[in-house]
Design a protein around this motif. Structure first.
Motif, PDB file in Angstrom:
ATOM      1  N   LEU A 161       9.817  -9.283 -13.995  1.00  0.00           N
ATOM      2  CA  LEU A 161       8.517  -8.919 -13.446  1.00  0.00           C
ATOM      3  C   LEU A 161       8.574  -7.485 -12.919  1.00  0.00           C
ATOM      4  N   ASP A 162       7.685  -6.638 -13.433  1.00  0.00           N
ATOM      5  CA  ASP A 162       7.637  -5.231 -13.027  1.00  0.00           C
ATOM      6  C   ASP A 162       6.610  -5.061 -11.904  1.00  0.00           C
ATOM      7  N   VAL A 163       7.039  -4.421 -10.818  1.00  0.00           N
ATOM      8  CA  VAL A 163       6.202  -4.239  -9.629  1.00  0.00           C
ATOM      9  C   VAL A 163       5.962  -2.752  -9.393  1.00  0.00           C
ATOM     10  N   ASP A 164       4.756  -2.409  -9.003  1.00  0.00           N
ATOM     11  CA  ASP A 164       4.435  -1.016  -8.684  1.00  0.00           C
ATOM     12  C   ASP A 164       5.174  -0.579  -7.418  1.00  0.00           C
ATOM     13  N   ALA A 165       5.984   0.462  -7.534  1.00  0.00           N
ATOM     14  CA  ALA A 165       6.719   0.995  -6.382  1.00  0.00           C
ATOM     15  C   ALA A 165       6.163   2.338  -5.937  1.00  0.00           C
ATOM     16  N   GLY A 166       4.987   2.730  -6.423  1.00  0.00           N
ATOM     17  CA  GLY A 166       4.393   4.011  -6.050  1.00  0.00           C
ATOM     18  C   GLY A 166       3.989   4.051  -4.590  1.00  0.00           C
ATOM     19  N   PHE A 167       3.775   5.268  -4.106  1.00  0.00           N
ATOM     20  CA  PHE A 167       3.373   5.475  -2.715  1.00  0.00           C
ATOM     21  C   PHE A 167       1.876   5.763  -2.667  1.00  0.00           C
ATOM     22  N   VAL A 168       1.161   5.017  -1.836  1.00  0.00           N
ATOM     23  CA  VAL A 168      -0.281   5.179  -1.690  1.00  0.00           C
ATOM     24  C   VAL A 168      -0.590   5.461  -0.232  1.00  0.00           C
ATOM     25  N   ALA A 169      -1.438   6.442   0.014  1.00  0.00           N
ATOM     26  CA  ALA A 169      -1.801   6.802   1.387  1.00  0.00           C
ATOM     27  C   ALA A 169      -3.270   7.204   1.431  1.00  0.00           C
ATOM     28  N   LEU A 170      -3.751   7.464   2.645  1.00  0.00           N
ATOM     29  CA  LEU A 170      -5.124   7.914   2.888  1.00  0.00           C
ATOM     30  C   LEU A 170      -6.139   6.965   2.269  1.00  0.00           C
ATOM     31  N   LEU A 230       2.426   5.617 -13.062  1.00  0.00           N
ATOM     32  CA  LEU A 230       1.388   4.597 -13.240  1.00  0.00           C
ATOM     33  C   LEU A 230       1.952   3.520 -14.156  1.00  0.00           C
ATOM     34  N   ARG A 231       2.454   2.461 -13.526  1.00  0.00           N
ATOM     35  CA  ARG A 231       3.114   1.408 -14.286  1.00  0.00           C
ATOM     36  C   ARG A 231       2.410   0.070 -14.059  1.00  0.00           C
ATOM     37  N   SER A 232       2.929  -0.728 -13.183  1.00  0.00           N
ATOM     38  CA  SER A 232       2.449  -2.093 -13.022  1.00  0.00           C
ATOM     39  C   SER A 232       1.224  -2.183 -12.114  1.00  0.00           C
ATOM     40  N   PRO A 233       0.297  -3.113 -12.403  1.00  0.00           N
ATOM     41  CA  PRO A 233      -0.794  -3.389 -11.470  1.00  0.00           C
ATOM     42  C   PRO A 233      -0.377  -4.346 -10.348  1.00  0.00           C
ATOM     43  N   VAL A 234       0.834  -4.891 -10.436  1.00  0.00           N
ATOM     44  CA  VAL A 234       1.328  -5.826  -9.420  1.00  0.00           C
ATOM     45  C   VAL A 234       1.918  -5.015  -8.275  1.00  0.00           C
ATOM     46  N   ARG A 235       1.301  -5.115  -7.092  1.00  0.00           N
ATOM     47  CA  ARG A 235       1.725  -4.257  -5.993  1.00  0.00           C
ATOM     48  C   ARG A 235       2.089  -5.025  -4.723  1.00  0.00           C
ATOM     49  N   GLU A 236       1.365  -6.042  -4.390  1.00  0.00           N
ATOM     50  CA  GLU A 236       1.565  -6.746  -3.136  1.00  0.00           C
ATOM     51  C   GLU A 236       2.322  -8.058  -3.353  1.00  0.00           C
TER      52      GLU A 236
END
Length: 397
Positions: A141-150, A159-165
């Motif tokens: 299972l691939d999980v989004d590890a990107g950083f999101v702020a603001l 921009l990889r997986s839509p699975v984040r939480e």
């Protein structure tokens, strides 16, 4: 003896253009990756190597275990040559390869394929539906590890997986568990904004400070979120591995208890883009040599070929680097050309027709898409010449 003379002596019988690999530099880079990994195994990213013989050399070293492949056909090919523990790190839409995987029990035991949506599960099931005596498909299972702020207005990372939480991951894990013939065995979360972005970029000090601030915030956020995701997914599957990181983040990623292994490959060759990190210093290991074929002026030479830009957002950073002799630079109105590349600088004064100029590629494995052989150099000797994927007739992308 300096590196240029050493390389010239080792490759004296070769005709340029050619690609070479300095084995001492490779070993030093590998040892440093293992040191940074602090006892956790390193899964070798094959896209950064693209030579079966070199992969075998690296996997024979202490601290390395398993391959992170970039396509399923590549993983099937490697499995057919005796490689095990293969993770295909990108989702596949290759129906024929999926059917081949399902029809080969030995390969299916060795390979895990990556998904990030129910649509991937549906695609896999449709692709293997006609296979008799179908082997179980191992899933990562691939999980989004990107950083999101603001509030979502700022994002860093691939921009990889839509699975984040955690809830997203748990829902998909539960769906996998419901489907006979599919088994969730691993989790992947690649923090590209740390692992693939140097924290000491050239130029503006302000930009470097912004990168470091973002990376520090991202690492703090990810250590909590990734841990929660892993705990949520383990309610539905007995995970064999949790993979994270990359060459630029190894020592940070392994601090997370949830992570059982790290991925790395570029650090073995140490291409130009990995010069811009404060946490480690590598040794340029993979080079290509081009012959001088013209002398348009006293401070100018022209080499044959050279137009080997790296993938990613177009710009100067994606060009190869004239490396040896030091002090050469591209002509600003020509850059690296398809059939010829002019080079400027005082160092050009001592170059003659037939001399070599050694270059570093901006990224790692893409060099091997240009050459069919890697010449392995030990000191001032050429000890072996091994095929790249291309040299074995394999172009997976």
């Amino acid at each position: 003896m300096d590196d240029r003379r050493r390389y010239d002596r080792a490759t004296a019988e070769l005709e340029a253009p050619f690609a070479m690999l300095d084995l001492a530099a490779l070993r030093a880079n590998a040892a440093d990756l293992v040191r940074r990994a602090g006892g956790k195994p390193i899964r070798v990213a094959s896209k950064s190597v693209r030579s079966r013989a070199v992969l075998e050399r690296v996997l024979a070293m202490d601290g390395f275990r398993g391959v992170m492949a970039f396509t399923l056909p590549e993983a099937l090919w490697l499995a057919g040559h005796g490689f095990g523990d293969l993770l295909v790190a990108y989702p596949t839409a290759d129906r024929h390869a999926l059917a081949a995987l399902a029809g080969d029990a030995e390969a299916a035991r060795a390979i895990a394929v990556t998904v990030d949506s129910v649509a991937h599960l549906d695609f896999i099931e449709a692709a293997v539906s006609g296979v008799r005596s179908r082997a179980e498909i191992r899933i990562c299972l691939d999980v989004d590890a990107g950083f999101v702020a603001l509030g979502g207005r700022f994002r860093a990372g691939a921009l990889r997986s839509p699975v984040r939480e955690p809830g997203d991951a748990a829902d998909l894990a539960a769906e996998i568990a419901k489907r006979p013939g599919l088994r969730l065995v691993g989790l992947l979360a690649y923090e590209a904004q740390i692992a693939g972005v140097g924290d000491a970029p050239p130029g503006s000090g302000g930009y470097a400070r912004a990168v470091r601030f973002m990376q520090a915030r991202s690492a703090r956020e990810l250590i909590v979120r990734r841990g929660r995701i892993v705990n949520a997914v383990r309610q539905y599957a007995d995970l064999e591995f949790v993979n994270g990181g990359g060459t630029g983040s190894v020592e940070l990623t392994v601090r997370e208890k949830a992570v059982t292994e790290v991925g790395a490959g570029s650090g073995l060759f140490h291409p130009r883009l990995f010069d811009f990190y404060r946490r480690f210093t590598g040794h340029p290991a993979a080079l290509f040599a081009l012959p001088v074929v013209r002398r348009p002026g006293p401070d100018t030479v022209t080499v044959l070929g050279g137009g080997y830009p790296a993938s990613g957002a177009a710009g100067v950073s994606r060009l190869p680097q004239p490396y040896l002799p030091a002090g050469l630079r591209f002509a600003p109105d020509e850059g690296a050309g398809e059939v010829q590349t002019p080079l400027l600088g005082q160092a050009a004064q001592d170059l003659r027709i037939g001399d070599r100029v050694y270059f570093r590629h901006a990224k790692a494995g893409e060099l091997c898409e240009r050459f069919d052989v890697l010449h392995l150099v030990e000191g001032d000797r050429l000890v072996e010449s091994v095929p790249t994927y291309r040299g074995e007739g394999r172009t997976f992308l």
